[in-house]
Design a protein around this motif. Structure first.
Motif, PDB file in Angstrom:
ATOM      1  N   PRO A 219      85.467 -45.716  74.571  1.00 23.60           N
ATOM      2  CA  PRO A 219      84.670 -45.730  75.803  1.00 23.60           C
ATOM      3  C   PRO A 219      84.241 -47.151  76.152  1.00 23.60           C
ATOM      4  O   PRO A 219      83.852 -47.940  75.287  1.00 23.60           O
ATOM      5  CB  PRO A 219      83.468 -44.858  75.444  1.00 23.60           C
ATOM      6  CG  PRO A 219      83.965 -43.941  74.367  1.00 23.60           C
ATOM      7  CD  PRO A 219      84.921 -44.779  73.559  1.00 23.60           C
ATOM      8  N   GLY A 220      84.343 -47.467  77.428  1.00 24.90           N
ATOM      9  CA  GLY A 220      83.937 -48.788  77.884  1.00 24.90           C
ATOM     10  C   GLY A 220      85.045 -49.819  77.874  1.00 24.90           C
ATOM     11  O   GLY A 220      84.823 -50.966  78.282  1.00 24.90           O
ATOM     12  N   PHE A 221      86.241 -49.417  77.410  1.00 25.51           N
ATOM     13  CA  PHE A 221      87.379 -50.348  77.390  1.00 25.51           C
ATOM     14  C   PHE A 221      88.596 -49.687  78.023  1.00 25.51           C
ATOM     15  O   PHE A 221      88.812 -48.474  77.889  1.00 25.51           O
ATOM     16  CB  PHE A 221      87.719 -50.767  75.955  1.00 25.51           C
ATOM     17  CG  PHE A 221      86.712 -51.702  75.353  1.00 25.51           C
ATOM     18  CD1 PHE A 221      86.860 -53.081  75.452  1.00 25.51           C
ATOM     19  CD2 PHE A 221      85.589 -51.210  74.691  1.00 25.51           C
ATOM     20  CE1 PHE A 221      85.932 -53.947  74.901  1.00 25.51           C
ATOM     21  CE2 PHE A 221      84.659 -52.056  74.143  1.00 25.51           C
ATOM     22  CZ  PHE A 221      84.818 -53.436  74.241  1.00 25.51           C
ATOM     23  N   ALA A 240     100.351 -55.133  75.278  1.00 28.21           N
ATOM     24  CA  ALA A 240      99.166 -54.572  75.939  1.00 28.21           C
ATOM     25  C   ALA A 240      98.017 -55.562  75.946  1.00 28.21           C
ATOM     26  O   ALA A 240      97.929 -56.437  75.077  1.00 28.21           O
ATOM     27  CB  ALA A 240      98.732 -53.283  75.240  1.00 28.21           C
ATOM     28  N   VAL A 241      97.154 -55.393  76.925  1.00 29.54           N
ATOM     29  CA  VAL A 241      95.895 -56.141  77.012  1.00 29.54           C
ATOM     30  C   VAL A 241      94.769 -55.136  77.156  1.00 29.54           C
ATOM     31  O   VAL A 241      94.880 -54.173  77.927  1.00 29.54           O
ATOM     32  CB  VAL A 241      95.907 -57.119  78.203  1.00 29.54           C
ATOM     33  CG1 VAL A 241      94.492 -57.600  78.521  1.00 29.54           C
ATOM     34  CG2 VAL A 241      96.794 -58.316  77.914  1.00 29.54           C
ATOM     35  N   THR A 242      93.693 -55.355  76.409  1.00 27.25           N
ATOM     36  CA  THR A 242      92.516 -54.490  76.488  1.00 27.25           C
ATOM     37  C   THR A 242      91.328 -55.308  76.990  1.00 27.25           C
ATOM     38  O   THR A 242      91.092 -56.417  76.509  1.00 27.25           O
ATOM     39  CB  THR A 242      92.188 -53.892  75.115  1.00 27.25           C
ATOM     40  OG1 THR A 242      93.293 -53.098  74.680  1.00 27.25           O
ATOM     41  CG2 THR A 242      90.940 -53.017  75.178  1.00 27.25           C
ATOM     42  N   ARG A 243      90.577 -54.752  77.928  1.00 25.55           N
ATOM     43  CA  ARG A 243      89.446 -55.464  78.526  1.00 25.55           C
ATOM     44  C   ARG A 243      88.267 -54.518  78.676  1.00 25.55           C
ATOM     45  O   ARG A 243      88.438 -53.286  78.746  1.00 25.55           O
ATOM     46  CB  ARG A 243      89.837 -55.986  79.915  1.00 25.55           C
ATOM     47  CG  ARG A 243      90.326 -54.863  80.794  1.00 25.55           C
ATOM     48  CD  ARG A 243      90.238 -55.175  82.251  1.00 25.55           C
ATOM     49  NE  ARG A 243      90.613 -53.984  83.010  1.00 25.55           N
ATOM     50  CZ  ARG A 243      89.802 -52.980  83.274  1.00 25.55           C
ATOM     51  NH1 ARG A 243      88.556 -53.014  82.854  1.00 25.55           N
ATOM     52  NH2 ARG A 243      90.206 -51.925  83.947  1.00 25.55           N
ATOM     53  N   GLU A 250      90.703 -55.532  87.435  1.00 23.93           N
ATOM     54  CA  GLU A 250      90.841 -54.115  87.169  1.00 23.93           C
ATOM     55  C   GLU A 250      92.328 -53.767  87.129  1.00 23.93           C
ATOM     56  O   GLU A 250      93.109 -54.311  87.907  1.00 23.93           O
ATOM     57  CB  GLU A 250      90.146 -53.297  88.260  1.00 23.93           C
ATOM     58  CG  GLU A 250      88.641 -53.484  88.297  1.00 23.93           C
ATOM     59  CD  GLU A 250      87.965 -52.910  87.076  1.00 23.93           C
ATOM     60  OE1 GLU A 250      88.532 -52.003  86.460  1.00 23.93           O
ATOM     61  OE2 GLU A 250      86.869 -53.363  86.733  1.00 23.93           O
ATOM     62  N   PRO A 251      92.766 -52.856  86.240  1.00 22.99           N
ATOM     63  CA  PRO A 251      94.196 -52.628  86.065  1.00 22.99           C
ATOM     64  C   PRO A 251      94.912 -52.122  87.295  1.00 22.99           C
ATOM     65  O   PRO A 251      96.102 -52.303  87.428  1.00 22.99           O
ATOM     66  CB  PRO A 251      94.247 -51.581  84.938  1.00 22.99           C
ATOM     67  CG  PRO A 251      92.899 -50.941  84.934  1.00 22.99           C
ATOM     68  CD  PRO A 251      91.957 -52.015  85.367  1.00 22.99           C
ATOM     69  N   ASP A 252      94.196 -51.504  88.233  1.00 22.26           N
ATOM     70  CA  ASP A 252      94.865 -50.994  89.423  1.00 22.26           C
ATOM     71  C   ASP A 252      94.719 -51.924  90.624  1.00 22.26           C
ATOM     72  O   ASP A 252      95.230 -51.631  91.697  1.00 22.26           O
ATOM     73  CB  ASP A 252      94.322 -49.609  89.791  1.00 22.26           C
ATOM     74  CG  ASP A 252      94.695 -48.566  88.760  1.00 22.26           C
ATOM     75  OD1 ASP A 252      93.880 -47.664  88.549  1.00 22.26           O
ATOM     76  OD2 ASP A 252      95.774 -48.665  88.175  1.00 22.26           O
ATOM     77  N   GLY A 253      94.040 -53.046  90.428  1.00 20.88           N
ATOM     78  CA  GLY A 253      93.829 -53.888  91.589  1.00 20.88           C
ATOM     79  C   GLY A 253      94.033 -55.365  91.360  1.00 20.88           C
ATOM     80  O   GLY A 253      94.262 -56.107  92.314  1.00 20.88           O
TER      81      GLY A 253
END
Length: 277
Positions: A219-221, A240-243, A250-253
């Protein structure tokens, strides 16, 4: 009547080395590699005539190559069946690959550059059954330790890395991995619970060009991942990258997917691979 064995000529990849040999270079070396590659792809030992036909080689040349490979221990001859298969030394080459960890070594500098470009932690993962195993973690400065540490295993369908790899596998392969609802695992009450749901998720991943997850692992990532492929276009690993959720890109923008895609393409090139068409 002796079974002619599998139709290796149906695989266009088996013809490429023989064609390359006619273009120059070292024909004998290319032909030897073509024989080994064809035997590696075959589901069982095959007759020499099948190899010759599939590779476009004269039968005499094929028998000479096989004799040398048998003498060196890379191929075995089954005289009663009149077939040939891979030998013990070919297996040792495969285990040497695992010992030397070239995949992790090749990926590490790629991941470091990705961390520098994004400011977020990057990973390399491979698929093992229905799980992903993390081989490399390059943690960004000041970022917390994540659950996706080296050698950690997680359900593939929950992770961006697993989804990136699964999305590039044949549908029959995915169906074999997930034959029923009991094969699906959830964390934090999130994740697909049926093959239909997983297939929808993977279809969206293919359309988008990258995989993502938000809170399914921690949660939160959130994570973004893209598969790297081998010479046959088969997915061998995922970058992969985790943020933290709410962080920039943001991954979709944002541009994070583009950076991960570029890194996966670089790793594909370093592996001598090619993107899937």
């Amino acid at each position: 009547m002796i079974d002619s064995g599998p139709d290796l000529s149906a695989d266009p990849g088996t013809r490429a080395p023989a064609t390359a040999a006619r273009r120059g270079g070292v024909p004998a070396a290319r032909q030897t590699l073509a024989v080994l590659q064809a035997l590696a792809r075959a589901p069982s030992p095959v007759p020499a005539a099948t190899l010759a036909r599939a590779l476009g080689l004269p039968r005499s040349t094929t028998y000479h190559l096989l004799a040398e490979l048998v003498a060196a221990g890379f191929v075995i001859h089954l005289p009663e069946e009149r077939r040939y298969g891979l030998g013990v030394n070919a297996y040792e080459l495969g285990t040497a690959y695992l010992r030397q960890e070239p995949l992790a070594r090749l990926a590490t500098p790629v991941l470091r550059r990705l961390v520098d470009a994004t400011g977020h932690t990057a990973h390399l993962a491979v698929l093992r059954g229905r799980e992903v195993v993390y081989l490399v973690e390059e943690r960004a400065p000041g970022r917390p330790r994540l659950v996706t540490d080296v050698e950690v295993r997680l359900p593939a369908e929950l992770t961006a890395s697993g989804r990136a790899i699964l999305a590039n596998l044949p549908s029959a392969h995915v169906r074999a991995l997930y034959p029923g609802s009991s094969t699906f695992v959830q964390r934090h009450a999130l994740g697909p619970t049926s093959l239909h749901a997983l297939r929808s998720l993977l279809a969206a991943t293919r359309r988008r060009g990258y995989a993502s997850e938000d809170g399914h692992v921690t949660p939160g990532f959130a994570s973004v991942a893209v598969a790297a492929t081998d010479h046959a276009g088969t997915p061998v690993a995922a970058v992969a990258v985790t943020r933290p959720v709410g962080a920039p890109d943001e991954p979709d923008g944002g541009h994070l997917p583009a950076l991960v895609t570029r890194s996966a393409a670089e790793l594909t090139r370093r592996l001598g691979g090619r993107p899937r068409s």
